[in-house]
Design an enzyme around this catalytic site. Structure first.
Site, short mmCIF file in Angstrom:
data_model
loop_
_atom_site.label_atom_id
_atom_site.label_comp_id
_atom_site.label_asym_id
_atom_site.label_seq_id
_atom_site.Cartn_x
_atom_site.Cartn_y
_atom_site.Cartn_z
N PHE A 115 27.89 1.31 15.86
CA PHE A 115 28.39 -0.07 15.92
C PHE A 115 29.83 -0.04 16.40
O PHE A 115 30.68 0.62 15.81
CB PHE A 115 28.30 -0.74 14.55
CG PHE A 115 28.50 -2.22 14.63
CD1 PHE A 115 27.44 -3.06 14.95
CD2 PHE A 115 29.76 -2.77 14.42
CE1 PHE A 115 27.64 -4.43 15.05
CE2 PHE A 115 29.96 -4.14 14.52
CZ PHE A 115 28.89 -4.96 14.84
N ASP B 272 21.67 -4.51 23.89
CA ASP B 272 21.11 -3.66 22.84
C ASP B 272 19.58 -3.78 22.81
O ASP B 272 18.92 -3.04 23.51
CB ASP B 272 21.81 -3.86 21.48
CG ASP B 272 21.78 -5.29 20.97
OD1 ASP B 272 21.49 -6.21 21.75
OD2 ASP B 272 22.05 -5.48 19.77
N ARG C 208 37.93 -8.39 17.83
CA ARG C 208 37.64 -8.69 19.24
C ARG C 208 38.82 -8.37 20.15
O ARG C 208 38.66 -8.02 21.31
CB ARG C 208 37.29 -10.18 19.42
CG ARG C 208 35.97 -10.60 18.81
CD ARG C 208 35.62 -12.01 19.27
NE ARG C 208 34.55 -12.61 18.47
CZ ARG C 208 33.25 -12.40 18.68
NH1 ARG C 208 32.86 -11.59 19.63
NH2 ARG C 208 32.35 -12.99 17.91
N LYS D 61 23.59 -0.07 25.10
CA LYS D 61 23.06 0.79 24.03
C LYS D 61 21.57 0.97 24.33
O LYS D 61 20.72 0.27 23.77
CB LYS D 61 23.23 0.10 22.68
CG LYS D 61 24.63 0.01 22.16
CD LYS D 61 24.56 -0.62 20.77
CE LYS D 61 25.87 -0.58 20.06
NZ LYS D 61 25.74 -1.13 18.70
N GLU E 115 27.74 -9.77 30.20
CA GLU E 115 27.44 -9.53 28.78
C GLU E 115 28.38 -8.44 28.26
O GLU E 115 28.90 -7.62 29.03
CB GLU E 115 25.96 -9.11 28.68
CG GLU E 115 25.42 -8.89 27.31
CD GLU E 115 25.51 -10.09 26.39
OE1 GLU E 115 26.64 -10.43 26.01
OE2 GLU E 115 24.47 -10.67 26.06
N1 HPA Z 1 29.21 -4.29 18.09
C1 HPA Z 1 29.33 -5.64 18.09
N2 HPA Z 1 28.35 -6.47 18.41
C2 HPA Z 1 27.16 -5.92 18.75
C3 HPA Z 1 26.96 -4.53 18.78
C4 HPA Z 1 28.04 -3.67 18.42
O1 HPA Z 1 27.95 -2.43 18.40
N3 HPA Z 1 25.68 -4.30 19.18
C5 HPA Z 1 25.14 -5.54 19.39
N4 HPA Z 1 26.02 -6.51 19.14
MG MG Z 2 26.88 -10.35 22.95
#
Ligand code: HPA
Ligand code: MG
Length: 172
Positions: free
Chosen positions: A150, A101, A163, A129, A97
């Protein structure tokens, strides 16, 4: 105007940490092979680098999950892309992953994969996180624990952008 992105984790630090994780996985699965079950799209960069650092035999598989937060603690998970049961049954599977989160989607994906009778099942995430957790969930291998900023880069997106950044950054 271009967004300003502050570097949170530089590329060299990510590379070094991935080598450490690979070393740990190599040791934990010595004499076995592993199936890296990568969650699209975010974990792609991470899983490829991780795979390149592993010395044990590796199989690469990909899934894409979407979860909808309903009344149940894990919500319901819809597999946008799935693997056949045979890719999991009897295999040492590591779900790869980008970030843990809330834990909701991952918990649901892990439960689903467990029903397919893997020889073992673990979770490896580049980022954790921990403050964002809604359901109890611990990754077996975690690259970096971060706050609830974020973040983008190294596979993680902001509206599908960024990305491809080779580092983890925070959009200002
Ligand atoms: N960034 C991008 N995608 C995400 C994040 C993040 O901080 N947290 C959960 N998905
Ligand atoms: Mg993901």
């Amino acid at each position: 105007m271009a967004d300003t992105i502050d570097v949170l984790i530089p590329e060299k630090q990510i590379d070094a940490r991935i080598r450490e994780l690979a070393k740990q996985i190599d040791a934990d699965y010595a004499g076995k092979s592993v199936t890296l079950l990568t969650t699209l799209k975010g974990a792609c960069f991470f899983s490829c680098e991780l795979a390149k650092c592993l010395t044990i035999p590796v199989f690469m598989e990909y899934i894409q999950a979407a979860s909808y937060e309903g009344t149940s603690s894990t919500g319901t998970v819809t597999m946008m892309l799935d693997v056949p049961d045979t890719a999991v049954a009897g295999k040492h599977v590591i779900i790869v992953e980008d970030v843990i989160d809330t834990g909701r989607t991952l918990a649901a994906v892990k439960d689903l994969m467990q029903t397919r009778n893997p020889a073992s099942l673990a979770v490896c995430s580049l980022l954790d996180k921990h403050e964002c957790r809604v359901v109890p969930f611990e990754g077996d291998y975690v690259g970096f624990t971060i706050g609830n900023d974020f973040v983008v880069g190294y596979g993680l997106d902001w509206d599908q952008k960024y990305r491809n950044l080779p580092y983890i950054g925070i959009v200002r």
